[in-house]
Write a protein that holds these residues in place. Structure first.
Motif, PDB file in Angstrom:
ATOM      1  N   SER A   1      -9.328   8.443   2.007  1.00 20.47           N
ATOM      2  CA  SER A   1      -8.392   7.610   2.961  1.00 20.47           C
ATOM      3  C   SER A   1      -8.966   5.800   2.662  1.00 20.47           C
ATOM      4  O   SER A   1      -9.775   6.562   2.182  1.00 20.47           O
ATOM      5  CB  SER A   1      -8.569   7.383   4.628  1.00 20.47           C
ATOM      6  OG  SER A   1      -9.676   7.198   5.390  1.00 20.47           O
ATOM      7  N   ASP A   2      -7.432   5.023   2.515  1.00 21.74           N
ATOM      8  CA  ASP A   2      -8.372   3.707   2.121  1.00 21.74           C
ATOM      9  C   ASP A   2      -8.359   3.057   3.068  1.00 21.74           C
ATOM     10  O   ASP A   2      -7.735   3.592   3.939  1.00 21.74           O
ATOM     11  CB  ASP A   2      -6.271   3.413   0.606  1.00 21.74           C
ATOM     12  CG  ASP A   2      -5.749   3.597   1.571  1.00 21.74           C
ATOM     13  OD1 ASP A   2      -5.313   3.217   2.786  1.00 21.74           O
ATOM     14  OD2 ASP A   2      -4.910   3.284   1.064  1.00 21.74           O
ATOM     15  N   GLY A   3      -8.332   2.322   2.839  1.00 19.91           N
ATOM     16  CA  GLY A   3      -8.533   1.110   3.940  1.00 19.91           C
ATOM     17  C   GLY A   3      -6.925  -0.039   4.328  1.00 19.91           C
ATOM     18  O   GLY A   3      -7.047  -1.452   5.159  1.00 19.91           O
TER      19      GLY A   3
ATOM     20  N   ASN B   1       0.628  -0.989   0.239  1.00 20.45           N
ATOM     21  CA  ASN B   1      -0.502   0.258   0.354  1.00 20.45           C
ATOM     22  C   ASN B   1       0.456   1.238  -0.268  1.00 20.45           C
ATOM     23  O   ASN B   1       0.995   2.356   0.683  1.00 20.45           O
ATOM     24  CB  ASN B   1      -0.770   0.090   1.206  1.00 20.45           C
ATOM     25  CG  ASN B   1      -2.674   1.061   1.182  1.00 20.45           C
ATOM     26  OD1 ASN B   1      -2.060   1.406   0.171  1.00 20.45           O
ATOM     27  ND2 ASN B   1      -2.877   1.922   2.456  1.00 20.45           N
TER      28      ASN B   1
ATOM     29  N   SER C   1      -3.816   8.329   2.732  1.00 17.70           N
ATOM     30  CA  SER C   1      -5.390   9.230   2.596  1.00 17.70           C
ATOM     31  C   SER C   1      -4.494  10.567   2.029  1.00 17.70           C
ATOM     32  O   SER C   1      -2.922  10.664   1.704  1.00 17.70           O
ATOM     33  CB  SER C   1      -5.383   9.825   3.476  1.00 17.70           C
ATOM     34  OG  SER C   1      -4.750  10.073   4.175  1.00 17.70           O
TER      35      SER C   1
ATOM     36  N   THR D   1      -2.615   2.982   6.378  1.00 13.99           N
ATOM     37  CA  THR D   1      -3.616   3.732   5.654  1.00 13.99           C
ATOM     38  C   THR D   1      -2.988   5.427   5.284  1.00 13.99           C
ATOM     39  O   THR D   1      -2.617   5.716   6.093  1.00 13.99           O
ATOM     40  CB  THR D   1      -4.972   4.544   6.712  1.00 13.99           C
ATOM     41  OG1 THR D   1      -5.246   3.160   7.670  1.00 13.99           O
ATOM     42  CG2 THR D   1      -5.696   5.403   6.167  1.00 13.99           C
TER      43      THR D   1
ATOM     44  N   ASN E   1      -5.280  -3.878  -0.561  1.00 17.27           N
ATOM     45  CA  ASN E   1      -4.764  -2.235   0.317  1.00 17.27           C
ATOM     46  C   ASN E   1      -5.256  -1.266   0.261  1.00 17.27           C
ATOM     47  O   ASN E   1      -5.102  -0.163   0.038  1.00 17.27           O
ATOM     48  CB  ASN E   1      -3.330  -2.409  -0.556  1.00 17.27           C
ATOM     49  CG  ASN E   1      -2.939  -3.249   0.070  1.00 17.27           C
ATOM     50  OD1 ASN E   1      -2.295  -3.764   1.020  1.00 17.27           O
ATOM     51  ND2 ASN E   1      -1.689  -3.981  -1.356  1.00 17.27           N
TER      52      ASN E   1
END
Length: 790
Positions: free
Chosen positions: A571-573, A482, A579, A577, A519
């Motif tokens: 923001s992603d998971g 990620n 953003s 994380t 990701n």
């Protein structure tokens, strides 16, 4: 008159002449003519009635091919009227008369002067007549007779169709018909034995025989074998005179070929064969051939090879070459000398076309044994797997181990193996390999979002024999980390209507992430928390990777603020994380009642304070430019002078044309438009402006009442008369045009001149009914009216 022939004198032909005479008498009959004679004796009259004897008629015969020095005597014509004193004259006419056949006109003897050929012409038709030599009167009626050419044996039999070529199957029964030959003889078949043919065989015994009468050739032996002898030349003779001595003969050749039948089974020359095949032989390749002999030919020698048993039936296969009739042995599976060194095959060869008449000569198949020896070959190293798939994370450090490949020497020597990468493509340079262990490591840092997969080729060779190399494909998958924050999927153009209501969704947004779903599958949307609460808009996370933008108040005004900026946080998971922040631009637009956007452009509005400074400057600038153009045009128009005559030498008809439209009905300063007005509107008559008159014309008085009552036709006639009597007319023709436009419009002028100084109290509410094109104008004048009222 009678005919006699010397041919009957020959003792041999006495009987034949008798038959022929009887035949002639039967067919032609005796021609007898009678004539009454009256003999007058003095004192008495005696009448004798006796028939006069006529021609004695028959056929004449003449031998063909007469070669004597003297003409051949044919026969004699004689009439009973002939007393021997030469008073009777004989005449011969018809075929050959005078050329082939001549007659002595006194004695009646007929001779043949030429040698005749019966095969060319068998008989001649002639006519005989006896006349009185003194009076040339006929003593006998003209009669027809035939001279036949008598045949002799002068033609030998001939075979017109020879030589002959014929076939007969081998192993045929004795007496099998092969061919019928026929000989022809040109001699007369109805006379003697000259054309009676007998056949005999001169060459070809004891294999064949011929029927003496029919000429049918037949086999004379049982079971003639083609494999022993295939071709025979048979000579057949045909002899006339029924084969008697002195007869003529002819011969022909008959070439007889025995055709093949399947009477020979196939046989292998040996009962045991041995074949060497190296273990490096490729699967599907031909490794050997085997053949069974068959004495037959063509389809009778066709055969099929099969492997009936043996421990190599699953490793080898056999097929038949139809051209060479050989068995082709092919490899079905790889050979390995270290596992099995030899194989045994039992191969059968059998005919495919059987003839059950000769089944007693069988069986028509044969079996042999083939031993195949596997040869040891120094083979290249063998990888433990046909292909490899490895994985490594992106952003891994250089030198990170990706995986290991393994290869071994399949030979008994078990030599050491060395590994290397074929650097044929750019992808091969991203990795290195340990030459001894086969461990693959990274040589560069990878970015999965740029290249998620790499394909390389690893080679292995023996240290003792570097020329033996084997290859294996290796695929390297780049695993995701990620390392990319989410971002808006696209550039959004967000619009809010001026008449929007609170809580109305004006836009739905979504985001994307370059990382894979592991990701970045879940996105979180929010407004930037670092700023104070937005009083105009709010954001709602839909929890499906989308978010909605909503309004927070009622009505927005472009005059107050036409653009709003809304900061977002996405923001992603993934772990960790990531953003990113983005800003949405929201434009305020005028919309229809159904929500359709009408316009979003900035426009000038009338307010209680008047026009804005920028709009007022733009309007004034446009007005100044228009006035400058009008002034320039009028100045150029007035300063333009028209020459009366182009040149002293150019005296010709001239048409003065005025096509300037001017600025409208009220604009009368551009040019003189008196001629275009209604005669009732003319207050005074102007003189022509194209010349300067030297003599002042007499005054013209026209009461106003007469002008009002004058019509156009009278007006034009009057002007025409004035032009004709005008003393100031120049020395060239001139054309004046008068046209009548009609009365002044009751609606008044629509010219824009002087409109700015006019104040109107008109109600402009009707503009709202003119459609969407006039809505903006209706709103503008509606607001002006309301401000004036206020």
């Amino acid at each position: 008159m009678r005919l006699t022939s010397t041919s009957c004198i020959c003792p041999v032909l006495v009987c034949l002449c008798f038959v022929q005479r009887c035949y002639g008498a039967a067919h032609h009959g005796s021609i007898k003519m009678t004539r009454n004679q009256t003999r007058h004796v003095e004192g008495e009259t005696e009448v004798h009635h006796r028939p006069k004897r006529g021609w004695v008629w028959n056929q004449f015969f003449v031998l063909e091919e007469h070669m004597g020095p003297d003409p051949q005597y044919v026969g004699k014509l004689h009439s009973n009227s002939d007393k021997g004193d030469g008073s009777v004259k004989y005449i011969l006419t018809g075929e050959g008369a005078g050329t082939i056949f001549i007659i002595d006109d006194t004695t009646g003897d007929i001779h043949s002067t030429k040698s005749l050929d019966r095969e060319q012409k068998t008989h001649y038709v002639l006519h005989a007549q006896a006349i009185d030599r003194r009076t040339n009167k006929p003593l006998e009626p003209e009669s027809e007779f035939i001279i036949k050419v008598q045949d002799i044996n002068d033609n030998a039999p001939k075979f017109t169709d020879g030589p002959y070529i014929v076939t007969v199957p081998e192993m045929s029964e004795m007496g099998t018909s092969v061919l019928q030959v026929t000989a022809t003889d040109a001699d007369d078949p109805t006379y003697g034995n000259s054309a009676r043919v007998v056949y005999s065989i001169l060459q070809g015994q004891p294999y064949f025989s011929v029927d003496p009468k029919t000429g049918v050739i037949r086999t004379a032996l049982h079971n003639m074998d083609r494999e022993a002898r295939e071709h025979y030349s048979v000579v057949i003779q045909a002899k006339d005179m029924a084969g008697q001595v002195g007869g003529l003969s002819g011969s022909t050749t008959v070439n007889i070929t025995l055709t093949d039948v399947n009477d020979n089974p196939p046989r292998f020359p040996q009962k045991h064969y041995q074949l060497y095949v190296p273990e490096s032989a490729q699967v599907g390749s031909a490794v050997g051939k085997i053949k069974a002999n068959d004495a037959d030919t063509g389809s009778n020698a066709d055969m099929k090879y099969t492997i009936i048993n043996g421990d190599g039936s699953g490793v080898f296969s056999i097929s038949t070459d139809k051209e060479t009739r050989e068995g082709i042995i092919s490899l079905k599976k790889p050979l390995n000398y270290e596992k099995k060194k030899s194989y045994t095959l039992n191969i059968e060869g059998a005919n495919t076309h059987l003839d059950f008449r000769f089944s007693h000569l069988g069986p028509f198949k044969d079996v042999t044994m083939l031993k195949i020896i596997v040869g040891d070959v120094d083979e290249p190293p063998l990888f433990t797997m046909p292909s490899y798939v490895m994985e490594v994370y992106e952003n891994a450090k250089i030198g990170t181990a990706v995986g290991t490949v393994t290869a071994q020497d399949p030979d008994t020597a078990n030599s050491l193996v060395r590994y290397f990468i074929d650097h044929n493509t750019e992808e091969d340079r991203y990795f290195t390999i340990d030459a001894s262990t086969g461990t693959i490591k990274t040589a560069k840092i990878f970015d999965r979002e740029e290249t998620p997969w790499y394909n390389i080729t690893v080679a292995a060779s023996e240290i003792d024999n570097p020329g033996l190399v084997s290859h294996v494909p290796v695929g390297v998958r780049i695993l995701d980390v990620n390392d990319n924050p989410p971002e808006l999927a696209r550039e959004y153009e967000v619009v809010v209507c001026e008449n929007a209501k609170p809580g109305q969704v004006i836009q739905t947004i979504t985001a994307i992430d370059k990382d894979n779903s592991a990701n970045g599958a879940r996105f979180h949307f929010s407004l930037d928390e670092g700023l104070s609460l937005n009083p105009n808009f709010t954001l709602r996370d839909n929890e499906d990777n989308t978010a909605s933008i909503l309004t927070r108040r009622r009505r927005y005004s472009r005059t107050t603020q036409d653009v709003y900026y809304l900061p977002l946080l996405i923001s992603d998971g993934g772990v960790p994380t990531l953003s990113s922040s983005s800003t949405l631009t929201v434009r305020v637009c005028a919309c229809e009642r159904d929500g359709r956007v009408r316009t979003c452009h900035a426009e000038a509005f009338l307010s209680s304070a008047g026009l804005s400074t920028g709009a007022l400057i733009a309007i004034l600038l446009c007005v100044v430019i228009l006035l400058a153009i009008v002034v320039l045009f009028i100045t150029l128009r007035r300063s333009k002078k028209e020459p009366l005559i182009i040149s002293e030498e150019d005296v010709r008809e001239n048409v003065v044309t005025y096509d300037d439209e001017g600025g409208g009905e009220e604009d009368t300063e551009a040019f003189d438009i008196t001629a275009l007005r209604n005669p009732s509107a003319a207050e005074e008559l102007k003189y022509r402006r194209d010349i300067r008159p030297e003599v002042k014309p007499p005054p013209r008085h026209h009461p106003s009442s007469s002008l009002d009552s004058t019509d156009v036709q009278e007006f034009i006639k009057q002007r025409l008369a004035e032009a004709d009597l005008d003393p100031s007319v120049p020395p060239y023709d001139s054309l004046q045009t008068y046209a009548y436009e009609g009365h002044r419009s009751e609606a008044g002028s629509i010219s824009s001149l002087d409109s700015a100084t006019t104040h109107s109290d008109q109600d402009y509410n009707y503009l709202g009914d003119w459609g969407p094109e006039f809505k903006k104008l209706a709103e503008l004048y509606g607001e002006i009216e309301s401000e004036r009222t206020t």
